[in-house]
Design a protein around this motif. Structure first.
Motif, PDB file in Angstrom:
ATOM      1  N   PRO B  42       0.807  -1.235   0.000  1.00  0.00           N
ATOM      2  CA  PRO B  42       0.000   0.000   0.000  1.00  0.00           C
ATOM      3  C   PRO B  42       0.836   1.279   0.000  1.00  0.00           C
ATOM      4  O   PRO B  42       0.437   2.276  -0.618  1.00  0.00           O
ATOM      5  CB  PRO B  42      -0.836  -0.103   1.283  1.00  0.00           C
ATOM      6  N   VAL B  43       1.999   1.256   0.653  1.00  0.00           N
ATOM      7  CA  VAL B  43       2.859   2.454   0.636  1.00  0.00           C
ATOM      8  C   VAL B  43       3.296   2.753  -0.797  1.00  0.00           C
ATOM      9  O   VAL B  43       3.209   3.893  -1.270  1.00  0.00           O
ATOM     10  CB  VAL B  43       4.103   2.265   1.542  1.00  0.00           C
ATOM     11  N   HIS B 276       0.412  12.089   9.701  1.00  0.00           N
ATOM     12  CA  HIS B 276      -0.472  12.521   8.612  1.00  0.00           C
ATOM     13  C   HIS B 276      -1.873  12.047   8.946  1.00  0.00           C
ATOM     14  O   HIS B 276      -2.073  11.231   9.857  1.00  0.00           O
ATOM     15  CB  HIS B 276      -0.013  11.950   7.269  1.00  0.00           C
ATOM     16  N   ASN B 277      -2.826  12.527   8.214  1.00  0.00           N
ATOM     17  CA  ASN B 277      -4.222  12.240   8.540  1.00  0.00           C
ATOM     18  C   ASN B 277      -4.656  10.874   8.016  1.00  0.00           C
ATOM     19  O   ASN B 277      -3.896  10.208   7.313  1.00  0.00           O
ATOM     20  CB  ASN B 277      -5.122  13.343   7.992  1.00  0.00           C
ATOM     21  N   VAL B 278      -5.875  10.490   8.380  1.00  0.00           N
ATOM     22  CA  VAL B 278      -6.389   9.170   8.006  1.00  0.00           C
ATOM     23  C   VAL B 278      -7.616   9.315   7.102  1.00  0.00           C
ATOM     24  O   VAL B 278      -8.212  10.390   7.021  1.00  0.00           O
ATOM     25  CB  VAL B 278      -6.775   8.353   9.261  1.00  0.00           C
ATOM     26  N   GLY B 279      -7.978   8.247   6.425  1.00  0.00           N
ATOM     27  CA  GLY B 279      -9.202   8.214   5.635  1.00  0.00           C
ATOM     28  C   GLY B 279      -9.078   8.911   4.288  1.00  0.00           C
ATOM     29  O   GLY B 279      -7.972   9.226   3.833  1.00  0.00           O
ATOM     30  N   VAL B 308      -4.085   3.572   6.006  1.00  0.00           N
ATOM     31  CA  VAL B 308      -3.010   4.320   6.669  1.00  0.00           C
ATOM     32  C   VAL B 308      -1.722   4.297   5.847  1.00  0.00           C
ATOM     33  O   VAL B 308      -1.096   5.335   5.618  1.00  0.00           O
ATOM     34  CB  VAL B 308      -2.761   3.746   8.079  1.00  0.00           C
ATOM     35  N   LEU B 309      -1.338   3.116   5.395  1.00  0.00           N
ATOM     36  CA  LEU B 309      -0.045   3.017   4.709  1.00  0.00           C
ATOM     37  C   LEU B 309      -0.106   3.577   3.290  1.00  0.00           C
ATOM     38  O   LEU B 309       0.887   4.108   2.790  1.00  0.00           O
ATOM     39  CB  LEU B 309       0.443   1.563   4.720  1.00  0.00           C
ATOM     40  N   TYR B 310      -1.258   3.483   2.656  1.00  0.00           N
ATOM     41  CA  TYR B 310      -1.429   4.136   1.340  1.00  0.00           C
ATOM     42  C   TYR B 310      -1.262   5.641   1.518  1.00  0.00           C
ATOM     43  O   TYR B 310      -0.548   6.310   0.759  1.00  0.00           O
ATOM     44  CB  TYR B 310      -2.813   3.793   0.774  1.00  0.00           C
ATOM     45  N   SER B 391     -12.280   1.601  11.120  1.00  0.00           N
ATOM     46  CA  SER B 391     -11.554   2.780  10.641  1.00  0.00           C
ATOM     47  C   SER B 391     -10.709   3.385  11.762  1.00  0.00           C
ATOM     48  O   SER B 391     -11.022   3.243  12.949  1.00  0.00           O
ATOM     49  CB  SER B 391     -12.528   3.832  10.108  1.00  0.00           C
ATOM     50  N   TRP B 392      -9.658   4.053  11.344  1.00  0.00           N
ATOM     51  CA  TRP B 392      -8.840   4.830  12.268  1.00  0.00           C
ATOM     52  C   TRP B 392      -9.429   6.234  12.363  1.00  0.00           C
ATOM     53  O   TRP B 392      -9.830   6.801  11.346  1.00  0.00           O
ATOM     54  CB  TRP B 392      -7.401   4.929  11.759  1.00  0.00           C
TER      55      TRP B 392
END
Lengths: 331, 428
Positions: B42-43, B276-279, B308-310, B391-392
């Protein structure tokens, strides 16, 4: 009883449970080594592949979907079904039998009469192939494995043992998954012993393990036995994959559980099923107790190396392991 | 005659293979295979998709198209160095190697080659001192900031007083995992909490001893510096012993969807740090859907978008892209060189306005980089897992870390490195 003693007992119990999990991995190695003299480097990755296949079948994942979608421009991911765990396990066992047949047909058959080291190298190659093949087939993402096994500390055991200690003791912690693993391992070993003692194929397997040439001379098919042994080892890998995968999810790291089996094999012997069990228990208890008693004094994280040190100590005094066969080569 | 034909075909092939147009090359040292593939994929997807978006939506950066050259490291330091050597001659502007081990190997190499290294949230923490590490950047936050963020969060929860509290650090028994120890020891002395250290050997599949110890000692909080399978097992073991998840805080490498998946509902309430932010609740994701995913140009199948990792890969790509804009503005050239890119990174200023312009307002902290400070102010936030919603959620803003404690550590470590390697001051 003093709390410290109770804690040591708790660590011992958990060490035994961890040892059972190590034994599950070691069993697969023993089966193949015993029957064919091959140290199957691919046993860890077989556990990973089996667990990935189980999750894939259970969730109805389309195998090779990434490849298919890339080539055909489709958007396939799932068939849309969800198969019950038991049926999925049976189907996965079938896949592992197919895998055994393919290994025999395309790898082992061509290496008959080759030195053991060549066969060992072939299993290293098989490992790398399987790693990539598994990724391609099911994807590298982490998969949650759910076959209905309970997890978490057993409240019943905690409540019924809390009275043994003082205020600082909360009862023994035993993971329900570890209890399940112990029961499954006991059933598996019983089944393996029954199979090898009371079935025609099992006896043929033992004959091959004792003496290849003699087994061949009485008409036992070496190729069939190899397929059989690799199939059984594949099933053992599936069981190990389920137990370890339930803890951590199914992912590449599952293949590294093989590292946990090596000291068990060194200690128990490469050719003994009881050796794998006893070796696993000794390693499990030994490493946990060492970490509990000595670990805090030297900074912790002693388990990995202590297991190997313990195995090496056994090697010094008993090179064939606790239950291994003493090899005498005359010149 | 045959030789002539062969020469003609070879020449034609070389001409066809040589890029005619200028482009901005971003190497992606990814790991889609190996033990950490579930995290690396995903990163790498987020990283690649952001540049695809810039090409498709904006025609590149400043009119110059971007090009991502992906090289598989398998999270192996040796392969990472090979990837660097294989791609550096291709105009690589900045490396984001996604591995502390690779980072340590590349620091002297990039400095000698005049290329830049951006290691947001990992790598060598003291590289924040730009006066010593001229080509290495680790904004917006490093591990020592992370240690301070975790302690600050515990301080917030406890009304600013954690004297007498106990914190256990469960860490990967490697250079990475040991990074926060010194900072946490300093913070323990400052705030009066006790710190116990629980190393976990690689890969971390078996952690029964550590969690039995936690069950016996009952620390008030557990911090985790883990990676890969160690995270999943730790969260599962924490739930097994019924450790309160809201008191369990992981570093940003222990806070993805992968890490909480295995534990299922039991992971509810687990916290992790983030920079960094989520979603997907940012306009940039609408554009990624439209220009990248729907156009069939996504690096993956689109299912990782917003994880998150994306988002971390996307954020790293965005920071590098913003640094390109800064470099283009400084030098008045669109097709920048690696040396110009270094200047861009060193003069990067991230503000609400600049983030809004790219559809990412609030996605990360505002900060400015300078010659002396390659790490920014070290802002970080806390996210929490909601197992029901899967979800985070952010439960804090981007808050500062305790630089009174961290800066002397950075200065001391970087000064030792400078003395060891005979590095003169870079900013005078």
């Amino acid at each position: 009883m003093p709390d410290q003693l109770l804690f040591a007992i708790e660590v011992t119990l958990n060490g035994l449970m961890a040892g059972v999990l190590y034994s599950l991995v070691a069993l697969g190695f023993v089966l193949i080594f015993k029957a064919s003299g091959v140290f199957n480097y691919a046993q860890g990755v077989m556990a990973l592949f089996a667990a990935m296949t189980l999750v894939g079948i259970q969730k109805g994942q389309v195998p090779f979907s990434h490849l298919i979608n890339s080539i055909l421009g489709t958007d396939l991911h799932y068939f849309g079904w969800h198969i019950p765990a038991l049926i999925a396990i049976v189907l996965t066992a079938g896949v592992m039998v197919l895998f055994a047949w393919i290994v025999e047909r395309f790898v082992l058959k061509h290496l008959v009469n080759q030195p053991d080291i060549i066969l060992f190298m072939a299993t290293i190659g098989l490992t790398y192939f399987m790693e990539g093949f598994g990724d391609l087939m099911w994807g590298p993402d982490l998969k949650k494995l759910d076959v209905g096994l309970a997890q978490g500390g057993s409240l019943w055991i905690e409540e019924h043992t809390a009275f043994l200690g003082g205020d600082g003791f909360y009862g023994f912690f035993i993971d329900k998954l570890d209890i399940a693993a112990t029961v499954v391992a006991a059933l598996l070993v019983t089944a393996l012993i029954m199979f090898s003692q009371y079935t025609k194929q099992g006896r043929a397997m033992r004959a091959v393990a004792d003496d290849h040439q003699a087994a061949l001379s009485v008409g036992i098919s070496l190729r069939f036995i190899w397929v059989l042994v690799w199939s059984v080892a594949g099933f053992v890998a599936l069981v190990a994959g389920i137990m370890w995968g339930a803890k951590s999810g199914v992912q590449f790291s599952l293949s590294l559980i093989a590292l946990k089996a090596l000291p068990v094999l060194m200690l128990g012997g490469f050719t003994s099923i009881p050796g794998a069990i006893v070796g696993g228990l000794i390693i499990g208890v030994g490493e946990k107790l060492f970490e509990f008693s000595v670990g805090p004094l030297i900074g912790g994280a002693t388990e990995n190396w202590f297991a190997y040190v313990l195995a090496l100590l056994f090697l010094v005094f008993r090179p064939q392991g606790l239950f291994g066969e003493k090899i005498i080569e005359r010149v | 005659m045959k030789l002539k034909k062969l020469a003609a075909v070879t020449t034609a092939a070389v001409m066809m293979a040589t890029p005619v147009l200028a482009d901005l090359m971003f190497p992606s040292l990814s790991y889609r295979t190996g033990p950490y593939a579930a995290n690396g994929t995903p990163v790498a997807d987020g990283f690649a998709d952001y540049y695809t978006l810039l090409n498709q939506r904006d025609g590149g950066i400043g009119g110059v198209m971007t090009r991502v050259v992906e090289c598989e490291t398998g999270y192996s330091t040796e392969k990472g160095v090979e990837c660097y050597e294989a791609t550096k001659g291709d105009g690589a502007l900045v490396y984001q190697p996604l591995s502390t081990g690779i980072t340590y190997q590349l620091i002297p190499k990039v400095t000698a080659d005049g290329v830049s290294l951006l290691t947001g949230g990992y790598g060598r923490t003291s590289a924040a001192n730009g006066d010593v590490f001229s080509n290495v950047f680790n904004f917006p936050a490093n591990y020592w900031n992370g240690a301070s963020h975790a302690v600050n969060h515990v301080l917030d929860v406890n009304g600013g007083d954690i004297s007498g509290k106990s914190i256990a650090l469960v860490y990967h028994n490697s250079a990475y995992g040991k990074e926060p120890i010194r900072t946490l020891e300093e913070l323990a002395a400052k705030h009066g909490f006790s710190l116990s250290l629980l190393p976990v050997d690689h890969p971390g599949q078996e952690q029964k001893s550590q969690w039995l110890q936690i069950r016996r000692e009952k620390p008030d909080y557990v911090f985790m510096w883990g990676w890969g399978v160690m995270n999943q097992v730790a969260i599962q073991e924490a739930s097994n012993i019924r450790f309160p998840m809201e008191n369990f805080i992981g570093i940003w490498w222990s806070g993805s969807e992968n890490d909480v998946a295995a534990a299922g509902d039991a992971a509810n309430g687990y916290k992790a740090l983030t920079f960094h932010n989520v979603g997907t609740n940012f306009p940039v994701f609408d554009d990624i859907q439209k220009y990248v995913v729907d156009a069939g140009l996504a690096a993956g199948d689109g299912s990782n978008v917003g994880t998150v990792l994306y988002n971390r890969g996307l954020y790293g790509a965005m920071l590098a892209a913003e640094a390109v804009k800064a470099a283009q503005a400084i030098h008045g050239v669109a097709d920048i060189t690696p040396a110009m890119m270094r200047d861009g990174l060193e003069n990067l200023v991230v503000t609400d306005e600049s983030m809004e312009a790219i559809g990412m307002k609030g996605f990360g902290p505002n900060f400015a980089v300078s010659c002396e400070n390659h790490g920014g102010p070290g802002l970080g936030a806390v996210q929490q897992w909601d197992a029901t919603a899967q979800s985070w959620n952010m439960i804090s803003g981007f808050e500062p870390s305790d630089m009174d404690v961290i800066q002397p550590l950075i200065d001391a470590d970087s000064a030792a490195y400078a003395a060891e390697n005979n590095i003169p001051s870079q900013c005078n």
